[in-house]
Write a protein that holds these residues in place. Sequence first.
Motif, PDB file in Angstrom:
ATOM      1  N   THR A 161       4.462   9.106   1.454  1.00 18.86           N
ATOM      2  CA  THR A 161       5.429   9.932   0.748  1.00 18.86           C
ATOM      3  C   THR A 161       4.825  11.319   0.565  1.00 18.86           C
ATOM      4  O   THR A 161       3.654  11.447   0.213  1.00 18.86           O
ATOM      5  N   PHE A 162       5.641  12.353   0.799  1.00 19.12           N
ATOM      6  CA  PHE A 162       5.178  13.731   0.656  1.00 19.12           C
ATOM      7  C   PHE A 162       6.020  14.440  -0.393  1.00 19.12           C
ATOM      8  O   PHE A 162       7.247  14.430  -0.334  1.00 19.12           O
ATOM      9  N   HIS A 207      -4.239  15.553  -1.674  1.00 17.30           N
ATOM     10  CA  HIS A 207      -3.778  16.715  -0.916  1.00 17.30           C
ATOM     11  C   HIS A 207      -4.543  16.716   0.400  1.00 17.30           C
ATOM     12  O   HIS A 207      -5.762  16.528   0.407  1.00 17.30           O
ATOM     13  N   SER A 208      -3.869  16.968   1.488  1.00 14.08           N
ATOM     14  CA  SER A 208      -4.564  16.904   2.770  1.00 14.08           C
ATOM     15  C   SER A 208      -5.645  17.970   2.890  1.00 14.08           C
ATOM     16  O   SER A 208      -6.618  17.786   3.627  1.00 14.08           O
ATOM     17  N   TYR A 209      -5.532  19.091   2.144  1.00 15.17           N
ATOM     18  CA  TYR A 209      -6.588  20.103   2.226  1.00 15.17           C
ATOM     19  C   TYR A 209      -7.892  19.625   1.602  1.00 15.17           C
ATOM     20  O   TYR A 209      -8.944  20.238   1.807  1.00 15.17           O
ATOM     21  N   ALA A 260       0.297  18.647   8.802  1.00 13.57           N
ATOM     22  CA  ALA A 260       0.689  18.414  10.193  1.00 13.57           C
ATOM     23  C   ALA A 260      -0.343  17.529  10.897  1.00 13.57           C
ATOM     24  O   ALA A 260       0.011  16.636  11.677  1.00 13.57           O
ATOM     25  N   ARG A 261      -1.611  17.780  10.633  1.00 12.40           N
ATOM     26  CA  ARG A 261      -2.657  16.915  11.191  1.00 12.40           C
ATOM     27  C   ARG A 261      -2.609  15.536  10.553  1.00 12.40           C
ATOM     28  O   ARG A 261      -2.775  14.515  11.239  1.00 12.40           O
ATOM     29  N   LEU A 262      -2.357  15.501   9.255  1.00 12.89           N
ATOM     30  CA  LEU A 262      -2.323  14.228   8.545  1.00 12.89           C
ATOM     31  C   LEU A 262      -1.227  13.317   9.074  1.00 12.89           C
ATOM     32  O   LEU A 262      -1.467  12.126   9.319  1.00 12.89           O
ATOM     33  N   ILE A 264       0.858  -1.184   0.000  1.00 13.89           N
ATOM     34  CA  ILE A 264       0.000   0.000   0.000  1.00 13.89           C
ATOM     35  C   ILE A 264       0.892   1.231   0.000  1.00 13.89           C
ATOM     36  O   ILE A 264       1.750   1.390   0.876  1.00 13.89           O
ATOM     37  N   LEU A 265       0.679   2.115  -0.987  1.00 16.91           N
ATOM     38  CA  LEU A 265       1.438   3.350  -1.104  1.00 16.91           C
ATOM     39  C   LEU A 265       0.478   4.525  -1.067  1.00 16.91           C
ATOM     40  O   LEU A 265      -0.640   4.448  -1.578  1.00 16.91           O
ATOM     41  N   GLN A 266       0.920   5.629  -0.469  1.00 13.75           N
ATOM     42  CA  GLN A 266       0.147   6.868  -0.524  1.00 13.75           C
ATOM     43  C   GLN A 266       1.102   8.030  -0.705  1.00 13.75           C
ATOM     44  O   GLN A 266       2.213   8.031  -0.166  1.00 13.75           O
ATOM     45  N   CYS A 267       0.673   9.035  -1.478  1.00 11.36           N
ATOM     46  CA  CYS A 267       1.518  10.190  -1.772  1.00 11.36           C
ATOM     47  C   CYS A 267       0.679  11.453  -1.661  1.00 11.36           C
ATOM     48  O   CYS A 267      -0.428  11.528  -2.214  1.00 11.36           O
ATOM     49  N   TRP A 268       1.211  12.440  -0.933  1.00 11.90           N
ATOM     50  CA  TRP A 268       0.488  13.679  -0.642  1.00 11.90           C
ATOM     51  C   TRP A 268       1.309  14.868  -1.127  1.00 11.90           C
ATOM     52  O   TRP A 268       2.511  14.947  -0.873  1.00 11.90           O
TER      53      TRP A 268
END
Length: 222
Positions: free
Chosen positions: A29-30, A180-182, A15-17, A3-7
């Motif tokens: 990954t950011f 995107h976390s927003y 910061a919350r994420l 499982i991969l995730q990229c933001w």
Amino acid sequence: MKILQCWDDGVVSDARLVDLLRRHGAKATFSLNPGLYQNNRSFGWLSEGREIWRLGLQELPAVYQGFEICSHSMTHPYLTDLDGSRLDWEIRASRDLLEQLFSRPVTGFCYPFNAYNDPVLSAVRSAGYHWGRGKREGLHRFPPVDPLEFSPTCRVLDPEFWRKYEGAKKTGGGFFFWGHSYELSTEALWDDFERRIERISSDGDTEWSFIGDLFEPPLMPI
């Protein structure tokens, strides 16, 4: 299943994420644009009437400690509109600044707007990146044929998220989402996202992974 995730974009809501991801042992990954940050948090843009703020340059190492970092170019342009020295600067200088800031190699690149063409691909390859995230129709394969053309499975708010997740499990591949976390703009969306992370983390058939671990010997996280 991996499982991969990229933001993307290094915004304040990251910061919350990251706190949420740490609670559930989820790797991520950011992708960051070092040419757009100021020393303190700064206004970025409006999204559906909401102000989106970028994190401050000096807080980035602490916020993203333990996670993978990749370049998202210096200033987030459409790279397909650039060539020559400007294209090279967006690709190379961003990595150099991120490596100075985080004191470790940066080996991945996320194409702004997921947009790239053959000249951009050639420039990223020439710069020595190990992998690149973009999206071209019909290119989603896990792992990708070309690591510099790694197309995600879906976005984080895709209404077909769980169908695609279960489909990936059946085929024995991997599942790769981005966002995107927003985009998690309400408490209900944050709650739903945390339930997703809990469900994935508790699935005995899955394993969180950094993207770079697929294409090179594993590096210690930041």
